[in-house]
Design an enzyme around this catalytic site. Sequence first.
Site, mmCIF file in Angstrom:
data_model
loop_
_atom_site.group_PDB
_atom_site.id
_atom_site.type_symbol
_atom_site.label_atom_id
_atom_site.label_comp_id
_atom_site.label_asym_id
_atom_site.label_seq_id
_atom_site.Cartn_x
_atom_site.Cartn_y
_atom_site.Cartn_z
ATOM 1 N N GLU A 194 -0.735 -9.266 -0.767
ATOM 2 C CA GLU A 194 -2.159 -9.515 -0.497
ATOM 3 C C GLU A 194 -2.966 -9.486 -1.790
ATOM 4 O O GLU A 194 -3.912 -10.261 -1.967
ATOM 5 C CB GLU A 194 -2.681 -8.480 0.514
ATOM 6 C CG GLU A 194 -2.080 -8.701 1.906
ATOM 7 C CD GLU A 194 -2.423 -7.602 2.895
ATOM 8 O OE1 GLU A 194 -2.249 -6.411 2.549
ATOM 9 O OE2 GLU A 194 -2.849 -7.918 4.003
ATOM 10 N N GLY B 273 0.669 -5.066 0.817
ATOM 11 C CA GLY B 273 -0.578 -5.098 0.044
ATOM 12 C C GLY B 273 -0.378 -5.700 -1.344
ATOM 13 O O GLY B 273 -1.329 -6.220 -1.935
ATOM 14 N N GLU C 77 4.916 -5.290 6.967
ATOM 15 C CA GLU C 77 4.174 -4.267 7.713
ATOM 16 C C GLU C 77 4.711 -4.056 9.119
ATOM 17 O O GLU C 77 4.635 -2.961 9.665
ATOM 18 C CB GLU C 77 2.680 -4.628 7.777
ATOM 19 C CG GLU C 77 1.919 -4.474 6.476
ATOM 20 C CD GLU C 77 1.974 -5.708 5.572
ATOM 21 O OE1 GLU C 77 2.802 -6.610 5.810
ATOM 22 O OE2 GLU C 77 1.174 -5.764 4.621
ATOM 23 N N ALA D 170 0.854 -1.184 0.000
ATOM 24 C CA ALA D 170 0.000 0.000 0.000
ATOM 25 C C ALA D 170 0.889 1.233 0.000
ATOM 26 O O ALA D 170 2.039 1.175 0.457
ATOM 27 C CB ALA D 170 -0.876 -0.019 1.234
HETATM 28 N N1 CO8 Z 1 4.575 3.243 -0.522
HETATM 29 C C1 CO8 Z 1 5.022 4.432 -1.032
HETATM 30 N N2 CO8 Z 1 6.164 4.556 -1.734
HETATM 31 C C2 CO8 Z 1 6.925 3.449 -1.896
HETATM 32 C C3 CO8 Z 1 6.533 2.181 -1.393
HETATM 33 C C4 CO8 Z 1 5.291 2.110 -0.677
HETATM 34 N N3 CO8 Z 1 4.812 0.941 -0.200
HETATM 35 N N4 CO8 Z 1 7.473 1.277 -1.715
HETATM 36 C C5 CO8 Z 1 8.420 1.946 -2.413
HETATM 37 N N5 CO8 Z 1 8.100 3.253 -2.517
HETATM 38 C C6 CO8 Z 1 8.850 4.326 -3.188
HETATM 39 C C7 CO8 Z 1 10.024 4.832 -2.330
HETATM 40 O O1 CO8 Z 1 9.582 5.781 -1.404
HETATM 41 C C8 CO8 Z 1 10.935 5.405 -3.381
HETATM 42 O O2 CO8 Z 1 10.441 6.656 -3.794
HETATM 43 P P1 CO8 Z 1 11.468 7.872 -4.114
HETATM 44 O O3 CO8 Z 1 12.260 7.391 -5.298
HETATM 45 O O4 CO8 Z 1 10.566 9.019 -4.429
HETATM 46 O O5 CO8 Z 1 12.322 8.063 -2.894
HETATM 47 C C9 CO8 Z 1 10.742 4.458 -4.565
HETATM 48 O O6 CO8 Z 1 9.487 3.787 -4.351
HETATM 49 C C10 CO8 Z 1 11.830 3.402 -4.623
HETATM 50 O O7 CO8 Z 1 11.930 2.796 -3.350
HETATM 51 P P2 CO8 Z 1 13.344 2.561 -2.612
HETATM 52 O O8 CO8 Z 1 14.280 3.694 -2.862
HETATM 53 O O9 CO8 Z 1 13.054 2.216 -1.189
HETATM 54 O O10 CO8 Z 1 13.880 1.277 -3.448
HETATM 55 P P3 CO8 Z 1 14.791 0.074 -2.962
HETATM 56 O O11 CO8 Z 1 15.103 -0.701 -4.201
HETATM 57 O O12 CO8 Z 1 15.901 0.551 -2.105
HETATM 58 O O13 CO8 Z 1 13.819 -0.826 -2.026
HETATM 59 C C11 CO8 Z 1 11.741 -1.902 -1.414
HETATM 60 C C12 CO8 Z 1 12.673 -1.460 -2.554
HETATM 61 C C13 CO8 Z 1 12.442 -2.996 -0.583
HETATM 62 C C14 CO8 Z 1 10.482 -2.465 -2.024
HETATM 63 C C15 CO8 Z 1 11.441 -0.685 -0.486
HETATM 64 O O14 CO8 Z 1 10.990 0.392 -1.300
HETATM 65 C C16 CO8 Z 1 10.413 -0.936 0.551
HETATM 66 O O15 CO8 Z 1 10.730 -1.531 1.592
HETATM 67 N N6 CO8 Z 1 9.150 -0.478 0.321
HETATM 68 C C17 CO8 Z 1 8.104 -0.542 1.301
HETATM 69 C C18 CO8 Z 1 7.569 -1.950 1.439
HETATM 70 C C19 CO8 Z 1 6.499 -1.995 2.518
HETATM 71 O O16 CO8 Z 1 6.736 -1.674 3.655
HETATM 72 N N7 CO8 Z 1 5.276 -2.434 2.131
HETATM 73 C C20 CO8 Z 1 4.163 -2.508 3.030
HETATM 74 C C21 CO8 Z 1 3.349 -1.250 2.950
HETATM 75 S S1 CO8 Z 1 2.022 -1.205 4.126
HETATM 76 C C22 CO8 Z 1 0.858 -2.223 3.414
HETATM 77 O O17 CO8 Z 1 0.997 -2.718 2.337
HETATM 78 C C23 CO8 Z 1 -0.375 -2.442 4.241
HETATM 79 C C24 CO8 Z 1 -1.457 -3.069 3.387
HETATM 80 C C25 CO8 Z 1 -2.808 -2.774 3.947
HETATM 81 C C26 CO8 Z 1 -3.927 -3.065 2.979
HETATM 82 C C27 CO8 Z 1 -3.541 -3.079 1.519
HETATM 83 C C28 CO8 Z 1 -4.679 -3.075 0.534
HETATM 84 C C29 CO8 Z 1 -4.126 -3.040 -0.876
#
Ligand code: CO8
Length: 258
Positions: free
Chosen positions: A112, A109, A132, A66
Amino acid sequence: MKEYQNILTEIIGKVGLITLNRPKSYNALNYHLLSELMDSLTEFDNDNKIGAMVITGNEKTFAAGADITDMVNASPEEMRKSPFIPAFELIRRIKKPVIAAVSGYCMGGGNELAMSCDLIISSESAVFGQPEIKLGIIPGAGGTQRLTRAVGKIVAMEMILNNRTLSAEEALSFNLINRVYPVEDYLKQSLILAQEIAERAPLAVQAAKEMINHSFEVSLTEGLGDERETFYNLFSSQDQKEGMKAFLEKRNPSWKGA
Ligand code: CO8
């Protein structure tokens, strides 16, 4: 077909292909993307020329979860009132089979979403996780429920409590996904599988999907009763007569979807 901003849609043979298209944020799922995704699935579901759908991302990311920027300052009330998770839930109303074609990050998500599909085809580079806990929350759209049913309690515990991720090979061995292909092949193979399913008897395919999903909701006795009733009902279809006649006449059936 409608115009969308966060996804791309295409019809290939009898398959509706939906590509999540927010590559700069790793296909983070926000409300707009989810509602477009559900609109496009509904559009394909209502189109008689389509028999199955494929949802994919890009080679680097299926979806990284998400969109965290939308949630960072939210209160429980705001989350409860948000149309975000209800938009996600609409996938349960889709009658035709949906395949998730996953490569790269399939997190939170995103995982999911993949688990809400009916089959998951993966590239060798896929990484499955429910991170999460790192954000101080738990999965909110089926992670604790669908993941546990798929991989079992002990693996789900490790993934959700301690951010253990699964490689594609591990995900295959834990029954989270159907098949693994090289990165250059996973989408092509997903489309081939979707096309094969789309060529089968439509009413039987939809009834089978409904009954398999139903098995997660009810007791075995109730499920067996409902399966039997659905089985009997299919004998009112032209396709049942055609399928059995075609077998006996040693020819390919020609399905009517009726
Ligand atoms: N939300 C918003 N932005 C994101 C997300 C996210 N989930 N994931 C990545 N991005 C963005 C980063 O902020 C970054 O943006 P910018 O270039 O502007 O700084 C860009 O994508 C690239 O990300 P990274 O620089 O972090 O890239 P890396 O290659 O270093 O890492 C990862 C990739 C491992 C995927 C890392 O981005 C990461 O850990 N992302 C978050 C993963 C996460 O925590 N997911 C869970 C989110 S909460 C959730 O899903 C709850 C679900 C509830 C219901 C869902 C219904 C659909």
